[in-house]
Write a protein that holds these residues in place. Structure first.
Motif, PDB file in Angstrom:
ATOM      1  N   SER A   1       3.747   5.695  -3.890  1.00 13.56           N
ATOM      2  CA  SER A   1       2.393   5.359  -4.331  1.00 13.56           C
ATOM      3  C   SER A   1       2.328   3.876  -4.695  1.00 13.56           C
ATOM      4  O   SER A   1       3.366   3.203  -4.853  1.00 13.56           O
ATOM      5  CB  SER A   1       2.028   6.198  -5.563  1.00 13.56           C
ATOM      6  OG  SER A   1       2.789   5.772  -6.683  1.00 13.56           O
ATOM      7  N   GLY A   2       1.111   3.362  -4.879  1.00 11.84           N
ATOM      8  CA  GLY A   2       0.952   1.951  -5.234  1.00 11.84           C
ATOM      9  C   GLY A   2       1.664   1.599  -6.533  1.00 11.84           C
ATOM     10  O   GLY A   2       2.324   0.567  -6.634  1.00 11.84           O
ATOM     11  N   GLY A   3       1.536   2.474  -7.530  1.00  9.95           N
ATOM     12  CA  GLY A   3       2.196   2.228  -8.815  1.00  9.95           C
ATOM     13  C   GLY A   3       3.705   2.239  -8.689  1.00  9.95           C
ATOM     14  O   GLY A   3       4.399   1.402  -9.286  1.00  9.95           O
ATOM     15  N   GLU A   4       4.225   3.151  -7.890  1.00  6.41           N
ATOM     16  CA  GLU A   4       5.673   3.227  -7.680  1.00  6.41           C
ATOM     17  C   GLU A   4       6.179   2.004  -6.921  1.00  6.41           C
ATOM     18  O   GLU A   4       7.267   1.493  -7.202  1.00  6.41           O
ATOM     19  CB  GLU A   4       6.019   4.518  -6.941  1.00  6.41           C
ATOM     20  CG  GLU A   4       5.846   5.764  -7.793  1.00  6.41           C
ATOM     21  CD  GLU A   4       5.786   7.051  -6.985  1.00  6.41           C
ATOM     22  OE1 GLU A   4       5.795   8.133  -7.600  1.00  6.41           O
ATOM     23  OE2 GLU A   4       5.719   6.986  -5.733  1.00  6.41           O
ATOM     24  N   GLN A   5       5.386   1.519  -5.961  1.00  9.38           N
ATOM     25  CA  GLN A   5       5.777   0.307  -5.237  1.00  9.38           C
ATOM     26  C   GLN A   5       5.810  -0.900  -6.175  1.00  9.38           C
ATOM     27  O   GLN A   5       6.682  -1.766  -6.053  1.00  9.38           O
ATOM     28  CB  GLN A   5       4.827   0.053  -4.062  1.00  9.38           C
ATOM     29  CG  GLN A   5       5.001   1.039  -2.922  1.00  9.38           C
ATOM     30  CD  GLN A   5       4.173   0.685  -1.703  1.00  9.38           C
ATOM     31  OE1 GLN A   5       3.742  -0.443  -1.540  1.00  9.38           O
ATOM     32  NE2 GLN A   5       3.952   1.663  -0.844  1.00  9.38           N
ATOM     33  N   GLN A   6       4.862  -0.955  -7.121  1.00 12.41           N
ATOM     34  CA  GLN A   6       4.878  -2.062  -8.087  1.00 12.41           C
ATOM     35  C   GLN A   6       6.104  -1.966  -8.983  1.00 12.41           C
ATOM     36  O   GLN A   6       6.747  -2.982  -9.291  1.00 12.41           O
ATOM     37  CB  GLN A   6       3.607  -2.050  -8.934  1.00 12.41           C
ATOM     38  CG  GLN A   6       3.501  -3.234  -9.889  1.00 12.41           C
ATOM     39  CD  GLN A   6       3.493  -4.557  -9.169  1.00 12.41           C
ATOM     40  OE1 GLN A   6       2.544  -4.905  -8.484  1.00 12.41           O
ATOM     41  NE2 GLN A   6       4.572  -5.317  -9.291  1.00 12.41           N
ATOM     42  N   MET A   7       6.443  -0.757  -9.396  1.00 14.62           N
ATOM     43  CA  MET A   7       7.662  -0.569 -10.182  1.00 14.62           C
ATOM     44  C   MET A   7       8.884  -1.025  -9.398  1.00 14.62           C
ATOM     45  O   MET A   7       9.783  -1.682  -9.942  1.00 14.62           O
ATOM     46  CB  MET A   7       7.808   0.908 -10.574  1.00 14.62           C
ATOM     47  CG  MET A   7       6.792   1.390 -11.577  1.00 14.62           C
ATOM     48  SD  MET A   7       6.953   3.175 -11.874  1.00 14.62           S
ATOM     49  CE  MET A   7       5.495   3.477 -12.875  1.00 14.62           C
ATOM     50  N   LEU A   8       8.915  -0.703  -8.113  1.00 11.61           N
ATOM     51  CA  LEU A   8      10.041  -1.090  -7.267  1.00 11.61           C
ATOM     52  C   LEU A   8      10.120  -2.614  -7.128  1.00 11.61           C
ATOM     53  O   LEU A   8      11.217  -3.187  -7.167  1.00 11.61           O
ATOM     54  CB  LEU A   8       9.914  -0.436  -5.884  1.00 11.61           C
ATOM     55  CG  LEU A   8      11.009  -0.785  -4.862  1.00 11.61           C
ATOM     56  CD1 LEU A   8      12.397  -0.452  -5.406  1.00 11.61           C
ATOM     57  CD2 LEU A   8      10.758  -0.044  -3.543  1.00 11.61           C
ATOM     58  N   ALA A   9       8.976  -3.272  -6.995  1.00 14.77           N
ATOM     59  CA  ALA A   9       8.973  -4.739  -6.869  1.00 14.77           C
ATOM     60  C   ALA A   9       9.533  -5.393  -8.128  1.00 14.77           C
ATOM     61  O   ALA A   9      10.326  -6.343  -8.052  1.00 14.77           O
ATOM     62  CB  ALA A   9       7.555  -5.237  -6.593  1.00 14.77           C
ATOM     63  N   ILE A  10       9.138  -4.891  -9.293  1.00 12.35           N
ATOM     64  CA  ILE A  10       9.664  -5.436 -10.558  1.00 12.35           C
ATOM     65  C   ILE A  10      11.151  -5.116 -10.687  1.00 12.35           C
ATOM     66  O   ILE A  10      11.957  -5.979 -11.057  1.00 12.35           O
ATOM     67  CB  ILE A  10       8.878  -4.871 -11.759  1.00 12.35           C
ATOM     68  CG1 ILE A  10       7.413  -5.324 -11.704  1.00 12.35           C
ATOM     69  CG2 ILE A  10       9.518  -5.311 -13.080  1.00 12.35           C
ATOM     70  CD1 ILE A  10       6.515  -4.648 -12.723  1.00 12.35           C
ATOM     71  N   ALA A  11      11.513  -3.879 -10.345  1.00 16.03           N
ATOM     72  CA  ALA A  11      12.914  -3.469 -10.446  1.00 16.03           C
ATOM     73  C   ALA A  11      13.796  -4.282  -9.515  1.00 16.03           C
ATOM     74  O   ALA A  11      14.909  -4.682  -9.885  1.00 16.03           O
ATOM     75  CB  ALA A  11      13.030  -1.976 -10.131  1.00 16.03           C
ATOM     76  N   ARG A  12      13.323  -4.542  -8.309  1.00 17.54           N
ATOM     77  CA  ARG A  12      14.095  -5.341  -7.355  1.00 17.54           C
ATOM     78  C   ARG A  12      14.337  -6.747  -7.912  1.00 17.54           C
ATOM     79  O   ARG A  12      15.438  -7.295  -7.797  1.00 17.54           O
ATOM     80  CB  ARG A  12      13.352  -5.419  -6.019  1.00 17.54           C
ATOM     81  CG  ARG A  12      14.090  -6.191  -4.928  1.00 17.54           C
ATOM     82  CD  ARG A  12      13.264  -6.287  -3.664  1.00 17.54           C
ATOM     83  NE  ARG A  12      11.979  -6.942  -3.903  1.00 17.54           N
ATOM     84  CZ  ARG A  12      11.007  -7.025  -3.005  1.00 17.54           C
ATOM     85  NH1 ARG A  12      11.166  -6.490  -1.808  1.00 17.54           N
ATOM     86  NH2 ARG A  12       9.879  -7.633  -3.287  1.00 17.54           N
TER      87      ARG A  12
END
Length: 242
Positions: free
Chosen positions: A136-147
């Motif tokens: 989802s969009g929220g999960e992708q944002q979490m992934l971008a920050i986590a990366r």
């Protein structure tokens, strides 16, 4: 920790930053607020080395970095999570995270840091083998920050982390940003969502057309009538400010 002194940056013949001076203290969350086109992302691109400034200087931990290549700037501890996330959609969550750590020399600590990332973002642990483009969009944002965190930044730069997300997810993302900061990472936050940004920031700068037009402690700006009217949706009694 980071100083921008009289920075001017352009795209071709279009001058976007017109003499920006900003300071970030170690341990703070500093917000840069402003409308689309104000120059917020250009500041981050200039700090990251993706855009060479026309004039001025940038110092990080006492060392001048303006004009240095982006990979050298990352290795010094400045890492950006870009607007629009820009994850690798065809790779798994775990593969995206490992790419975030590609500049690191302490490869033995990567698995320990993955556990720390999964503490911040439990959903990424659940989806670590899922293809990132299906999140989802929220999960992708979490992934971008986590990366970005996998690069072990001293200064984490976040470009519009709330963009396009539901209010519930925005609240969750900002709580995580606050926790990351409390554990020792300095944060430079570029945001259009002024209310959320000022709620977690220590200090903030407001940009209009490439200029800093206002700055101060986040608490003071939150209570400033002009800021409330222009950025927080309040009324502007007797004022003609746009």
């Amino acid at each position: 920790m980071l100083s921008l002194i009289d920075i001017e940056s352009s795209y071709g013949y279009v001058k976007v930053l017109k003499g920006i001076t900003i300071e970030i203290k170690e341990g703070d969350i500093v917000a840069i607020l402003g409308a689309n086109g104000a120059g917020k992302t250009t500041i981050l691109r200039t700090i990251s080395g993706l855009l060479k400034p026309d004039r001025g200087k940038i110092e990080f931990m006492g060392e001048r970095i303006d004009g240095k290549p982006p990979e050298l700037i990352v290795s010094k501890g400045i890492v950006q999570s870009p607007e629009g996330r820009e994850i690798f959609p065809g790779l798994s969550v775990l593969e995206n995270l490992k790419i975030g750590a590609y500049t690191r020399k302490d490869k033995n600590n990567i698995s320990k840091d993955l556990d720390r990332i999964y503490h911040y973002f439990p959903r990424l642990r659940e989806r670590q083998n899922q293809i990132a483009g299906t999140l989802s969009g929220g999960e992708q944002q979490m992934l971008a920050i986590a990366r970005a965190l996998m690069a072990k930044p001293k200064l984490l730069m976040l470009d519009e982390p709330s963009l396009g997300l539901a209010p519930r997810v925005v609240k969750e993302i900002f709580e995580i940003i606050k926790e990351i900061n409390q554990e020792g990472v300095t944060v430079l936050l570029v945001e259009q969502n002024a209310r959320q940004a000022l709620a977690i920031a220590n200090y903030a700068y407001i940009l209009q057309t490439g200029l800093v037009v206002m700055e101060g402690k986040a608490e003071d700006l939150k209570n400033n009538e002009e800021v409330k009217a222009t950025y927080l949706g309040g009324k502007r009694p007797g004022s003609n400010v746009n």
